[in-house]
Design a protein around this motif. Sequence first.
Motif, PDB file in Angstrom:
ATOM      1  N   LYS A  18      -7.452  97.338  45.991  1.00  7.34           N
ATOM      2  CA  LYS A  18      -8.635  96.853  45.877  1.00  7.34           C
ATOM      3  C   LYS A  18      -9.619  97.308  45.508  1.00  7.34           C
ATOM      4  N   GLY A  23     -16.543  93.197  48.921  1.00  8.15           N
ATOM      5  CA  GLY A  23     -16.704  93.085  50.387  1.00  8.15           C
ATOM      6  C   GLY A  23     -15.981  91.936  50.786  1.00  8.15           C
ATOM      7  N   SER A  24     -15.818  91.650  51.927  1.00  4.10           N
ATOM      8  CA  SER A  24     -15.240  90.148  52.492  1.00  4.10           C
ATOM      9  C   SER A  24     -13.959  89.829  52.048  1.00  4.10           C
ATOM     10  N   SER A  25     -13.258  91.161  51.711  1.00  2.15           N
ATOM     11  CA  SER A  25     -11.756  91.033  51.566  1.00  2.15           C
ATOM     12  C   SER A  25     -11.507  90.452  50.064  1.00  2.15           C
ATOM     13  N   GLU A  54      -4.141 102.379  48.700  1.00  4.95           N
ATOM     14  CA  GLU A  54      -3.952 102.927  49.908  1.00  4.95           C
ATOM     15  C   GLU A  54      -2.701 102.395  50.562  1.00  4.95           C
ATOM     16  N   GLN A  55      -2.070 103.382  51.278  1.00  2.00           N
ATOM     17  CA  GLN A  55      -0.925 103.275  52.111  1.00  2.00           C
ATOM     18  C   GLN A  55      -1.328 101.965  53.042  1.00  2.00           C
ATOM     19  N   VAL A  57      -1.327  99.998  56.292  1.00  2.00           N
ATOM     20  CA  VAL A  57      -1.397 100.337  57.739  1.00  2.00           C
ATOM     21  C   VAL A  57      -0.641  99.144  58.335  1.00  2.00           C
ATOM     22  N   GLU A  61      -6.047  95.505  63.445  1.00  2.67           N
ATOM     23  CA  GLU A  61      -7.309  95.539  62.817  1.00  2.67           C
ATOM     24  C   GLU A  61      -8.232  95.514  63.909  1.00  2.67           C
ATOM     25  N   TRP A  83      -2.974  88.431  57.336  1.00  2.04           N
ATOM     26  CA  TRP A  83      -4.029  89.435  57.405  1.00  2.04           C
ATOM     27  C   TRP A  83      -5.266  88.871  57.228  1.00  2.04           C
ATOM     28  N   LYS A  89     -11.676  85.335  57.396  1.00  5.55           N
ATOM     29  CA  LYS A  89     -13.096  85.757  57.603  1.00  5.55           C
ATOM     30  C   LYS A  89     -14.068  84.794  57.957  1.00  5.55           C
ATOM     31  N   ASP A 130     -14.903  99.750  59.944  1.00  3.94           N
ATOM     32  CA  ASP A 130     -13.468  98.876  60.073  1.00  3.94           C
ATOM     33  C   ASP A 130     -12.270 100.001  60.333  1.00  3.94           C
ATOM     34  N   GLU A 144     -13.396 101.547  56.111  1.00  4.34           N
ATOM     35  CA  GLU A 144     -14.764 101.686  55.480  1.00  4.34           C
ATOM     36  C   GLU A 144     -15.718 101.706  56.622  1.00  4.34           C
TER      37      GLU A 144
END
Length: 191
Positions: A18, A23-25, A54-55, A57, A61, A83, A89, A130, A144
Amino acid sequence: MPLVHEAARTLGLPVIVKPSSEGSSVGVSRVLADADLDAAVELAARYPGELLMEQMVIGDELTVGILGDLALPSIRIVPKGQWYDYHAKYVAEDTQYLCPGLGDVEEAQIGALALAAFRAAGCAGWGRVDVMRDRESGALYLLEVNTAPGMTSHSLVPKAARQVGIGFEDLCWRILEQTVPAHAVAGGAAA
Ligand SMILES: Nc1ncnc2c1ncn2[C@@H]1O[C@H](COP(=O)(O)OP(=O)(O)O)[C@@H](O)[C@H]1O
Ligand SMILES: [Mg+2]
């Protein structure tokens, strides 16, 4: 991009790639196979700032609204698709929001974690943290701290506030009381 592939090997797939300042994915990719990594990096690199890997997860959520010294009940977000992407969103009507998101013991844990993260990031007033919860171990991972979270009547902080009896208007006043210096509020009232 050999460095990126090495980083993914070190973390272990699946990973999340990312941009650091979006923001907002937006610009976020889930990378399940090494072959998908270059496209994920190209997408994230379209946005300003550094790139994060990042790993991934795998689990639930959650998000925790913060109001002053209070952690509001968590919201567990259950998107219909894979996801919580931009579509889930803002576009899809079928994303589920469960509040409180966890049982009593875990609620206390996530609230304390979110508040600690909020303070560690130097935040005050109000915000939203989050978190992902690993499905197998139950471990909580911070994603975050949102320093100016959405505040429409449909947004997550107002939803969590409603759960503890704080309506939208009341919430707005409480945020102002937390964020506007007391002398300014007093001065404004006197003027
Ligand atoms: N490490 C991770 N593991 C699993 N999912 C993640 C991870 N990082 C991000 N995501 C997914 O991507 C979404 C957006 O990531 P986030 O870091 O919250 O950035 P933003 O919301 O600012 O775009 C998250 O809500 C989550 O669905
Ligand atoms: Mg987020």
